[in-house]
Design a protein around this motif. Structure first.
Motif, PDB file in Angstrom:
ATOM      1  N   MET A  53     119.669  40.202  62.015  1.00 35.29           N
ATOM      2  CA  MET A  53     119.299  40.585  60.652  1.00 35.29           C
ATOM      3  C   MET A  53     118.563  39.455  59.950  1.00 35.29           C
ATOM      4  N   ALA A  54     119.106  38.240  60.057  1.00 43.61           N
ATOM      5  CA  ALA A  54     118.474  37.087  59.401  1.00 43.61           C
ATOM      6  C   ALA A  54     117.097  36.812  60.000  1.00 43.61           C
ATOM      7  N   GLY A  55     117.003  36.877  61.343  1.00 45.42           N
ATOM      8  CA  GLY A  55     115.720  36.628  61.984  1.00 45.42           C
ATOM      9  C   GLY A  55     114.667  37.657  61.587  1.00 45.42           C
ATOM     10  N   CYS A  56     115.046  38.933  61.583  1.00 50.26           N
ATOM     11  CA  CYS A  56     114.099  39.983  61.190  1.00 50.26           C
ATOM     12  C   CYS A  56     113.681  39.833  59.731  1.00 50.26           C
ATOM     13  N   TYR A  57     114.660  39.545  58.865  1.00 49.21           N
ATOM     14  CA  TYR A  57     114.352  39.428  57.440  1.00 49.21           C
ATOM     15  C   TYR A  57     113.342  38.321  57.177  1.00 49.21           C
ATOM     16  N   PHE A  58     113.588  37.137  57.708  1.00 48.35           N
ATOM     17  CA  PHE A  58     112.707  36.012  57.415  1.00 48.35           C
ATOM     18  C   PHE A  58     111.367  36.129  58.135  1.00 48.35           C
ATOM     19  N   PHE A  59     111.345  36.813  59.281  1.00 49.27           N
ATOM     20  CA  PHE A  59     110.063  37.041  59.952  1.00 49.27           C
ATOM     21  C   PHE A  59     109.221  38.029  59.149  1.00 49.27           C
ATOM     22  N   ILE A  60     109.858  39.081  58.631  1.00 53.74           N
ATOM     23  CA  ILE A  60     109.138  40.018  57.757  1.00 53.74           C
ATOM     24  C   ILE A  60     108.653  39.296  56.503  1.00 53.74           C
ATOM     25  N   TYR A  61     109.507  38.451  55.938  1.00 54.56           N
ATOM     26  CA  TYR A  61     109.123  37.692  54.749  1.00 54.56           C
ATOM     27  C   TYR A  61     107.911  36.811  55.041  1.00 54.56           C
ATOM     28  N   TYR A  62     107.930  36.146  56.181  1.00 57.98           N
ATOM     29  CA  TYR A  62     106.810  35.265  56.539  1.00 57.98           C
ATOM     30  C   TYR A  62     105.524  36.062  56.720  1.00 57.98           C
ATOM     31  N   LEU A  63     105.606  37.175  57.432  1.00 60.24           N
ATOM     32  CA  LEU A  63     104.403  37.963  57.707  1.00 60.24           C
ATOM     33  C   LEU A  63     103.821  38.564  56.433  1.00 60.24           C
ATOM     34  N   THR A  64     104.672  39.129  55.582  1.00 59.88           N
ATOM     35  CA  THR A  64     104.171  39.807  54.384  1.00 59.88           C
ATOM     36  C   THR A  64     103.775  38.850  53.266  1.00 59.88           C
ATOM     37  N   SER A  65     104.345  37.655  53.250  1.00 58.15           N
ATOM     38  CA  SER A  65     104.018  36.693  52.200  1.00 58.15           C
ATOM     39  C   SER A  65     102.899  35.730  52.579  1.00 58.15           C
ATOM     40  N   LYS A  66     102.750  35.481  53.894  1.00 63.17           N
ATOM     41  CA  LYS A  66     101.773  34.478  54.332  1.00 63.17           C
ATOM     42  C   LYS A  66     100.590  35.076  55.079  1.00 63.17           C
ATOM     43  N   LYS A  67     100.805  36.177  55.779  1.00 64.66           N
ATOM     44  CA  LYS A  67      99.771  36.702  56.669  1.00 64.66           C
ATOM     45  C   LYS A  67      99.183  38.043  56.240  1.00 64.66           C
ATOM     46  N   LEU A  68      99.775  38.691  55.261  1.00 63.23           N
ATOM     47  CA  LEU A  68      99.339  40.026  54.877  1.00 63.23           C
ATOM     48  C   LEU A  68      98.019  39.975  54.130  1.00 63.23           C
ATOM     49  N   ASN A  69      97.097  40.835  54.551  1.00 68.10           N
ATOM     50  CA  ASN A  69      95.800  40.946  53.872  1.00 68.10           C
ATOM     51  C   ASN A  69      95.493  42.433  53.714  1.00 68.10           C
ATOM     52  N   LEU A  70      95.578  42.931  52.499  1.00 68.41           N
ATOM     53  CA  LEU A  70      95.395  44.365  52.230  1.00 68.41           C
ATOM     54  C   LEU A  70      93.936  44.772  52.068  1.00 68.41           C
ATOM     55  N   THR A  71      93.031  43.832  52.122  1.00 65.92           N
ATOM     56  CA  THR A  71      91.621  44.166  51.969  1.00 65.92           C
ATOM     57  C   THR A  71      91.051  44.759  53.236  1.00 65.92           C
TER      58      THR A  71
END
Length: 264
Positions: free
Chosen positions: A246-264
């Motif tokens: 749970m912790a690993g999935c949560y922080f990996f999702i946090y990293y991807l959506t906060s640092k790598k996400l580009n909606l353009t």
């Protein structure tokens, strides 16, 4: 603001979840009513066609309950995807809240939606049993029969009392495993949405099963290496591994959506 965010997430999903719960409860009543009819037909001669129709009705309603429970999970994942990786995501990420609050709101409302659906399924089972039990000869039971019935129930509860800790431990393990599965599914949706624009579902499915296989192998190796000999110790290790997932999935999702996400 976090409370308002939770309310907005709930408003967006409550109609669909309410519909699923209604389908489940109505199915429970129909299962009980059809079972009641089957019991009466077993004691009295009835139409074969009616017997077949009632049997089909029970099967259809059971399938409806199962599909509704599964639909709540798929709907939660769809809401997670839509609110973060589509045009709606532009609005989501402009809200005056931090990223952890955005993630927690989606996860908590998803858990709440699924919980309500599962709760409705348990209520439906109770309703079905209650209606079907009307076919039993309750009026023929005397005072001594009721005393014996309650005595047997008390004896069964008394025998279960020493194992209450183990039962609660198993329930906790099942709860944590379900939560870890939900976060793993959300991680797969996140990777699928970010890695593939044309076929995100296929990528998400591949990621989910790939990570699931790795997790199962890791669980097996860890349990074998730990060499735990007690049941309570095994449950504790399973709980720790679920919490780690749970912790690993949560922080990996946090990293991807906060640092790598580009909606353009």
């Amino acid at each position: 603001m976090f409370t308002k965010l939770l309310k907005n997430e709930w408003r967006a999903s409550r109609k669909t979840i309410g519909l699923l719960c209604a389908v489940i409860l109505i199915s429970g009543l129909l299962i009980g009513s059809a079972s009641l009819g089957l019991f009466y037909m077993a004691e009295n001669t009835g139409s074969d066609a009616l017997f077949v129709l009632l049997t089909i009705l029970v099967v259809v309603c059971v399938v409806a309950v199962a599909l509704s429970c599964a639909a709540s999970v798929f709907y939660a994942l769809w809401r997670f995807y839509r609110s973060r990786f589509t045009e709606e995501g532009y609005l989501t990420y402009t809200l005056p809240v931090n990223h952890h609050q955005l993630m927690l709101s989606g996860i908590l409302v998803s858990v709440w939606d699924i919980f309500l659906t599962v709760l409705a399924a348990f209520v439906a089972v109770f309703l079905a049993m209650a209606v079907a039990s009307l076919a039993l000869p309750w009026r023929e039971l005397g005072r001594a029969d009721w005393v014996m019935l309650w005595s047997s129930l008390g004896q069964a509860l008394h025998e279960l009392a020493p194992h209450l800790g183990e039962i609660l431990g198993v329930l906790l393990m099942m709860l944590l495993m379900c939560l870890s599965q939900l976060l793993l599914l959300m991680l797969a949706v996140t990777i699928g949405a970010m890695a593939a624009k044309k076929h995100p579902i296929l990528v998400a499915v591949a990621v989910y099963y790939g990570v699931g296989v790795l997790r199962s192998v890791g669980f097996g190796c860890f349990l074998a290496g730990a060499a735990v000999k007690t049941f309570a110790g095994t449950l504790a290790l399973m709980d720790l591994m679920s919490l780690a997932v749970m912790a690993g999935c949560y922080f990996f999702i946090y990293y991807l959506t906060s640092k790598k996400l580009n909606l353009t």
